[in-house]
Scaffold this motif. Structure first.
Motif, PDB file in Angstrom:
ATOM      1  N   LYS A  24     -19.880   0.757  54.793  1.00 49.22           N
ATOM      2  CA  LYS A  24     -18.932   1.546  55.592  1.00 49.22           C
ATOM      3  C   LYS A  24     -19.514   1.938  56.956  1.00 49.22           C
ATOM      4  O   LYS A  24     -20.666   1.663  57.265  1.00 49.22           O
ATOM      5  CB  LYS A  24     -18.509   2.791  54.796  1.00 49.22           C
ATOM      6  N   CYS A  27     -21.826   5.485  56.258  1.00 53.17           N
ATOM      7  CA  CYS A  27     -22.592   5.732  55.035  1.00 53.17           C
ATOM      8  C   CYS A  27     -22.897   4.382  54.395  1.00 53.17           C
ATOM      9  O   CYS A  27     -22.456   3.345  54.884  1.00 53.17           O
ATOM     10  CB  CYS A  27     -21.810   6.621  54.055  1.00 53.17           C
ATOM     11  N   CYS A  29     -21.923   3.204  51.461  1.00 54.31           N
ATOM     12  CA  CYS A  29     -20.965   2.708  50.468  1.00 54.31           C
ATOM     13  C   CYS A  29     -20.508   1.301  50.805  1.00 54.31           C
ATOM     14  O   CYS A  29     -20.354   0.956  51.968  1.00 54.31           O
ATOM     15  CB  CYS A  29     -19.733   3.606  50.415  1.00 54.31           C
ATOM     16  N   VAL A  43     -17.462   5.452  46.822  1.00 56.52           N
ATOM     17  CA  VAL A  43     -17.432   6.709  47.583  1.00 56.52           C
ATOM     18  C   VAL A  43     -18.765   7.444  47.420  1.00 56.52           C
ATOM     19  O   VAL A  43     -19.508   7.194  46.470  1.00 56.52           O
ATOM     20  CB  VAL A  43     -16.287   7.639  47.101  1.00 56.52           C
ATOM     21  N   CYS A  44     -19.067   8.315  48.376  1.00 53.35           N
ATOM     22  CA  CYS A  44     -20.290   9.105  48.301  1.00 53.35           C
ATOM     23  C   CYS A  44     -20.031  10.426  49.033  1.00 53.35           C
ATOM     24  O   CYS A  44     -18.971  10.603  49.635  1.00 53.35           O
ATOM     25  CB  CYS A  44     -21.461   8.349  48.947  1.00 53.35           C
ATOM     26  N   CYS A  47     -18.642   9.964  52.822  1.00 52.18           N
ATOM     27  CA  CYS A  47     -17.248   9.546  53.071  1.00 52.18           C
ATOM     28  C   CYS A  47     -16.246  10.397  52.301  1.00 52.18           C
ATOM     29  O   CYS A  47     -15.041  10.275  52.500  1.00 52.18           O
ATOM     30  CB  CYS A  47     -17.054   8.053  52.819  1.00 52.18           C
TER      31      CYS A  47
HETATM   32 ZN    ZN Z   1     -19.757   6.719  51.364  1.00 51.49          ZN
END
Ligand code: ZN
Ligand code: ADP
Ligand code: MG
Length: 358
Positions: A24, A27, A29, A43-44, A47
């Motif tokens: 992304k 980040c 991901c 996701v993290c 984000c």
């Molecule tokens: Zn993320």
């Protein structure tokens, strides 16, 4: 267009293209397929907009954006600022989107389009900038909504044209050329149904001969080339009827109803002021090295228009054959390889188009 008065349509496009990098924009991901991947599986905390999380710029996304900006003949700005665009919506957990505002990556580009009549018109590109995509909402019929944040933070490119387009058909041709270039550059799959490429036309009309811009509407929810052309033409007719009736066009965002084939009012347009843009405090200005930009420019593949011109002028192909072979990069490279291996250009073209494709 109305038969009573003589209006000219004025159309500018905003095209959003997800950049299919591995990770992304800010980040680590993965960028996953929005239809196939399980919701919220990529996701993290960054984000998802958790407090205290810091973004880090994905340099591959900058490289992809540069490829596109250079291919669209833009001037590259080495000094870049990311900006916070504030708005609250459930698909945006941070309540702001990181975008670019006053200092975008690129400006003043152009792309030539050839109409059905063979006339070539140059459409100016106002700007190309980078931002991050939002999550995806699914509204349930019985009430309530679901949100998938896999798309949240995927690198997004915005390409904005000057209002140089004059019909729904021309909007369609322009967008399909942009799509072809994005695919050539390996930046985007061009899959409009999956929403990785989205186009929003801004449409107004004015009396023929006038230089003043009329009030525009912006059209959303167009998920195919046909919807883009038909929706734009519908708006031109609708606005013409409004003016013919002695009324005024209202500046608003309208949706396209794909089965009823009409546009409908969605919301009165927000102004830039509403977004409270300011320089993103969590990211330093992005200063690009000129050598790096030059290296990316030198590494661009031969683009469709250049290929078509070469096939016609040097290899003697017809406009049709040249267009078919140059339309897809892998096909064109197959053809180029065959010709450089000694294949006769016309025989190879006929064989590929008639036998190989079949
Ligand atoms: Zn993320
Ligand atoms: P925003 O929609 O974010 O306010 P802009 O005002 O920069 O952004 O315009 C977005 C797009 O609308 C551009 O493609 C521009 O060419 C086009 N546009 C602006 N004014 C008009 C108009 N009066 N008629 C048609 N298109 C317009
Ligand atoms: Mg807009």
């Amino acid at each position: 267009m109305s038969e009573k008065s003589s209006y000219e349509a004025v159309i500018g496009l905003e095209i959003h293209a997800e950049m299919l990098t591995d990770s992304k924009m800010f980040c680590g991901c993965r960028v996953v397929d929005s239809v196939e991947a399980a919701p919220n599986s990529a996701v993290c905390p960054v984000c998802l907009g958790m407090p205290g999380m810091l973004p880090v710029i994905n340099s591959r996304a900058i490289e992809y954006a540069l490829r596109v900006a250079l291919a669209l003949n833009c001037e590259i700005q080495l000094h870049n600022i990311f900006a916070r665009k504030s708005y609250f919506y459930p698909d945006l957990p941070k309540a702001f989107q990181i975008s670019q505002y006053e200092l975008p990556l690129a400006r003043h580009g152009w792309l030539d389009v050839e109409g059905a009549d063979g006339e070539v018109r140059r459409i100016r590109i106002r700007r190309v900038h980078m931002e991050e995509d939002t999550g995806k909402l699914t509204h349930l019929e019985g009430g309530g909504s679901l949100v998938d944040y896999n798309r949240s933070g995927v690198p997004l490119l915005e390409i904005v044209s000057e209002p140089d387009i004059r019909s729904g058909e021309e909007a369609r041709i322009f967008t399909s050329k942009i799509r072809q270039i994005l695919r050539y550059l390996g930046v985007n799959s061009g899959d409009m149904e999956k929403g990785v490429l989205r186009v929003e036309p801004n449409i107004s009309i004015r009396p023929v001969g006038s230089e003043i811009l009329g009030t525009r509407t912006e059209l959303k929810n167009l998920n195919s080339f046909r919807a883009l052309a038909d929706g734009t033409d519908f708006e031109i007719k609708r606005q013409s009827a409004v003016l013919d009736a002695g009324e005024l066009v209202i500046q608003e965002t309208r949706g396209w109803h794909d089965t009823r084939r009409v546009t409908f009012s969605q919301r009165v347009k927000e102004e830039a002021d509403d977004y409270r843009y300011f320089a993103e405090p969590d990211l330093p200005p992005l200063q690009l090295e000129k050598d790096w930009v030059d290296e990316i420019a030198a590494g661009l593949p031969e683009l469709p228009d250049a290929k078509i011109a070469r096939y016609r002028e040097t290899l003697g192909l017809s406009a049709y054959d040249a267009g078919v072979l140059a339309g897809d990069r892998r096909v064109a490279e197959f053809y180029d390889t065959a010709v450089s291996a000694g294949g006769d250009p016309k025989t190879m073209a006929n064989w590929m188009i008639n036998d190989l494709f079949a």
